[in-house]
Design a protein around this motif. Structure first.
Motif, PDB file in Angstrom:
ATOM      1  N   TYR A   8       0.943  -1.207   0.056  1.00 44.39           N
ATOM      2  CA  TYR A   8      -0.123  -0.012  -0.044  1.00 44.39           C
ATOM      3  C   TYR A   8       0.841   1.225  -0.052  1.00 44.39           C
ATOM      4  O   TYR A   8       1.854   1.283   0.871  1.00 44.39           O
ATOM      5  N   THR A   9       0.704   2.270  -0.833  1.00 46.29           N
ATOM      6  CA  THR A   9       1.626   3.317  -1.045  1.00 46.29           C
ATOM      7  C   THR A   9       0.801   4.462  -0.912  1.00 46.29           C
ATOM      8  O   THR A   9      -0.461   4.556  -1.471  1.00 46.29           O
ATOM      9  N   THR A  10       0.925   5.556  -0.262  1.00 40.96           N
ATOM     10  CA  THR A  10       0.434   6.926  -0.113  1.00 40.96           C
ATOM     11  C   THR A  10       1.298   7.997  -0.091  1.00 40.96           C
ATOM     12  O   THR A  10       2.636   7.836   0.376  1.00 40.96           O
ATOM     13  N   TYR A  11       0.850   9.202  -0.265  1.00 46.59           N
ATOM     14  CA  TYR A  11       1.733  10.609  -0.067  1.00 46.59           C
ATOM     15  C   TYR A  11       1.204  11.368   0.962  1.00 46.59           C
ATOM     16  O   TYR A  11      -0.094  11.369   0.952  1.00 46.59           O
ATOM     17  N   ARG A 117       6.498   9.924   0.502  1.00 39.17           N
ATOM     18  CA  ARG A 117       6.012   8.844  -0.017  1.00 39.17           C
ATOM     19  C   ARG A 117       6.129   7.595   0.953  1.00 39.17           C
ATOM     20  O   ARG A 117       7.049   7.407   1.442  1.00 39.17           O
ATOM     21  N   THR A 119       5.495   3.679   1.646  1.00 38.77           N
ATOM     22  CA  THR A 119       5.103   2.596   1.163  1.00 38.77           C
ATOM     23  C   THR A 119       5.056   1.495   2.236  1.00 38.77           C
ATOM     24  O   THR A 119       6.361   1.166   2.895  1.00 38.77           O
ATOM     25  N   PRO A 140      -5.230   0.089   4.831  1.00 43.65           N
ATOM     26  CA  PRO A 140      -5.748   1.312   4.146  1.00 43.65           C
ATOM     27  C   PRO A 140      -6.401   2.185   5.344  1.00 43.65           C
ATOM     28  O   PRO A 140      -6.256   3.456   5.142  1.00 43.65           O
ATOM     29  N   SER A 144      -4.747   5.605   6.587  1.00 45.81           N
ATOM     30  CA  SER A 144      -5.740   7.002   6.177  1.00 45.81           C
ATOM     31  C   SER A 144      -5.461   7.522   7.311  1.00 45.81           C
ATOM     32  O   SER A 144      -5.602   8.939   7.543  1.00 45.81           O
ATOM     33  N   LYS A 147      -2.131   9.451   8.179  1.00 46.09           N
ATOM     34  CA  LYS A 147      -1.830  10.735   7.081  1.00 46.09           C
ATOM     35  C   LYS A 147      -2.984  11.696   7.517  1.00 46.09           C
ATOM     36  O   LYS A 147      -2.332  13.056   7.686  1.00 46.09           O
TER      37      LYS A 147
END
Length: 161
Positions: A8-11, A117, A119, A140, A144, A147
């Motif tokens: 799972y990748t997010t910024y 980033r 990951t 996820p 979230s 973040k």
């Protein structure tokens, strides 16, 4: 899915150092995850997972790699009957979890302009096992909330079960 790895990748609008703190400091991990870790964050160091007043320790529950602001990897927690009861898992699911291989979680932190980033790779999973199914929904939501905490100062509310 057939794979032994979940990615799972997010910024996140933050710095690598702030993200590292959010992944390792108990007062922050409790906010978005409900878990705190007792460890010194060095390779090979034991990890005690504290969740809801329950402490889980196991000789195989260790830090694999720790490079502040860059990389964090550790073996996944030990499944116990007390943990399963506390999170509302039935005996059959607990037994399937406990019978599976020990998996590991890795967090790669990379600067990307004015964001970072992140990951998350959760590997060494039984391809069709219950851990993969649970983390497929769990990571996820958890990331979230992380973040949101870093970008707004407030974690997401826990979703209803």
């Amino acid at each position: 899915m057939g794979s032994d790895t979940f990615v799972y990748t997010t910024y996140i609008r933050t710095t690598p150092d702030e993200l590292w703190k959010a992944l390792t400091e108990p007062e922050l991990t409790r906010r978005y995850w409900g878990v705190a870790f007792e460890t010194d964050w060095t390779s090979g160091a034991p990890m005690v997972w504290e969740e809801g007043g329950r402490r889980t320790a196991d000789p195989e529950q260790v830090v694999l790699r720790a490079e502040p602001g860059r990389l964090l990897s550790y073996t996944w927690h030990t499944f116990t009957p007390a943990w399963a009861d506390a999170v509302g898992l039935g005996r059959d699911v607990y037994e399937r979890l406990a019978a599976g291989p020990r998996s590991k979680a890795t967090f790669e932190i990379e600067p990307s302009g004015d964001t970072v980033r992140l990951t998350v790779t959760h590997g060494d999973l039984a391809a069709d096992g219950p851990v993969k199914e649970l983390i497929g929904e769990g990571w996820p939501a958890l990331i979230s909330s992380l973040k949101s905490l870093l970008e707004t100062g407030e974690e997401l509310p826990e979703p209803p079960r």
